[in-house]
Design a protein around this motif. Structure first.
Motif, PDB file in Angstrom:
ATOM      1  N   LYS A  39       0.218  -7.275  -2.072  1.00 16.36           N
ATOM      2  CA  LYS A  39      -0.137  -7.075  -0.667  1.00 16.36           C
ATOM      3  C   LYS A  39       0.834  -7.812   0.251  1.00 16.36           C
ATOM      4  O   LYS A  39       1.277  -7.265   1.266  1.00 16.36           O
ATOM      5  CB  LYS A  39      -1.565  -7.553  -0.406  1.00 16.36           C
ATOM      6  N   GLN A  40       1.192  -9.034  -0.109  1.00 16.28           N
ATOM      7  CA  GLN A  40       2.135  -9.800   0.705  1.00 16.28           C
ATOM      8  C   GLN A  40       3.504  -9.132   0.715  1.00 16.28           C
ATOM      9  O   GLN A  40       4.153  -9.033   1.759  1.00 16.28           O
ATOM     10  CB  GLN A  40       2.246 -11.244   0.204  1.00 16.28           C
ATOM     11  N   MET A  43       3.295  -6.188   3.084  1.00 16.19           N
ATOM     12  CA  MET A  43       3.267  -6.617   4.486  1.00 16.19           C
ATOM     13  C   MET A  43       4.622  -7.172   4.923  1.00 16.19           C
ATOM     14  O   MET A  43       5.027  -6.977   6.066  1.00 16.19           O
ATOM     15  CB  MET A  43       2.157  -7.644   4.699  1.00 16.19           C
ATOM     16  N   TYR A  47       4.534  -3.135   6.694  1.00 17.13           N
ATOM     17  CA  TYR A  47       3.372  -2.254   6.637  1.00 17.13           C
ATOM     18  C   TYR A  47       2.101  -3.021   6.960  1.00 17.13           C
ATOM     19  O   TYR A  47       1.980  -4.206   6.663  1.00 17.13           O
ATOM     20  CB  TYR A  47       3.225  -1.618   5.250  1.00 17.13           C
ATOM     21  N   ARG A  48       1.150  -2.312   7.570  1.00 22.10           N
ATOM     22  CA  ARG A  48      -0.184  -2.854   7.801  1.00 22.10           C
ATOM     23  C   ARG A  48      -1.117  -2.098   6.869  1.00 22.10           C
ATOM     24  O   ARG A  48      -1.187  -0.866   6.904  1.00 22.10           O
ATOM     25  CB  ARG A  48      -0.574  -2.650   9.268  1.00 22.10           C
ATOM     26  N   LYS A  50      -4.529  -0.757   5.422  1.00 23.51           N
ATOM     27  CA  LYS A  50      -5.914  -0.434   5.760  1.00 23.51           C
ATOM     28  C   LYS A  50      -6.755  -0.413   4.483  1.00 23.51           C
ATOM     29  O   LYS A  50      -7.867  -0.909   4.451  1.00 23.51           O
ATOM     30  CB  LYS A  50      -5.982   0.923   6.472  1.00 23.51           C
ATOM     31  N   GLY A  64      -2.285   2.978   5.108  1.00 18.46           N
ATOM     32  CA  GLY A  64      -2.091   2.059   6.212  1.00 18.46           C
ATOM     33  C   GLY A  64      -1.127   2.608   7.232  1.00 18.46           C
ATOM     34  O   GLY A  64      -1.063   3.828   7.446  1.00 18.46           O
ATOM     35  N   TYR A  65      -0.352   1.693   7.823  1.00 17.55           N
ATOM     36  CA  TYR A  65       0.553   2.057   8.911  1.00 17.55           C
ATOM     37  C   TYR A  65       1.899   1.373   8.729  1.00 17.55           C
ATOM     38  O   TYR A  65       1.967   0.238   8.260  1.00 17.55           O
ATOM     39  CB  TYR A  65      -0.057   1.630  10.258  1.00 17.55           C
ATOM     40  N   ASP A  66       2.966   2.078   9.124  1.00 17.46           N
ATOM     41  CA  ASP A  66       4.293   1.469   9.081  1.00 17.46           C
ATOM     42  C   ASP A  66       4.566   0.760  10.411  1.00 17.46           C
ATOM     43  O   ASP A  66       3.695   0.696  11.285  1.00 17.46           O
ATOM     44  CB  ASP A  66       5.381   2.490   8.736  1.00 17.46           C
ATOM     45  N   SER A  67       5.762   0.250  10.571  1.00 15.22           N
ATOM     46  CA  SER A  67       6.107  -0.515  11.778  1.00 15.22           C
ATOM     47  C   SER A  67       6.123   0.347  13.045  1.00 15.22           C
ATOM     48  O   SER A  67       6.074  -0.178  14.153  1.00 15.22           O
ATOM     49  CB  SER A  67       7.468  -1.187  11.597  1.00 15.22           C
ATOM     50  N   GLU A  69       3.718   2.522  13.585  1.00 19.82           N
ATOM     51  CA  GLU A  69       2.308   2.906  13.694  1.00 19.82           C
ATOM     52  C   GLU A  69       2.023   4.319  13.190  1.00 19.82           C
ATOM     53  O   GLU A  69       1.042   4.951  13.600  1.00 19.82           O
ATOM     54  CB  GLU A  69       1.786   2.733  15.126  1.00 19.82           C
TER      55      GLU A  69
END
Length: 90
Positions: A39-40, A43, A47-48, A50, A64-67, A69
């Motif tokens: 996960k780290q 990130m 990436y964020r 979800k 999730g979402y990239d930089s 969004e």
């Protein structure tokens, strides 16, 4: 009747394999990054996350979402941390 059942079974098998994700590794689970490390790593790439999960194809998968969004679905090799398959919704 048997032909209808056989046709239905074949259709379900084909449909199921069409949505199946990739196989990322056959390496022993002891060589995988921990979920927290992965996960780290994700990130750190911007990436964020979800949703994070382990797949039947021996991958770590995120929704999730990239930089920028944009929504993403990405399968990662749990040993190397490398993205194996990426889908981005523009």
């Amino acid at each position: 009747m048997k032909a209808i059942l056989l046709s239905s079974a074949i259709a379900l098998t084909v449909a199921g394999s069409a949505v199946a994700g990739p196989t990322c590794t056959e390496a022993d689970r002891s060589t995988w990054m921990s979920q927290d490390m992965m996960k780290q790593h994700i990130m750190d790439q911007g990436y964020r996350i979800k949703k994070f999960k382990e797949t039947s194809g021996h991958c770590y998968e995120i929704y999730g979402y990239d930089s920028k969004e944009r929504r993403v679905e990405i399968y990662f090799n749990p040993v190397t941390g490398e993205a194996v398959k990426t889908e981005i919704d523009d």
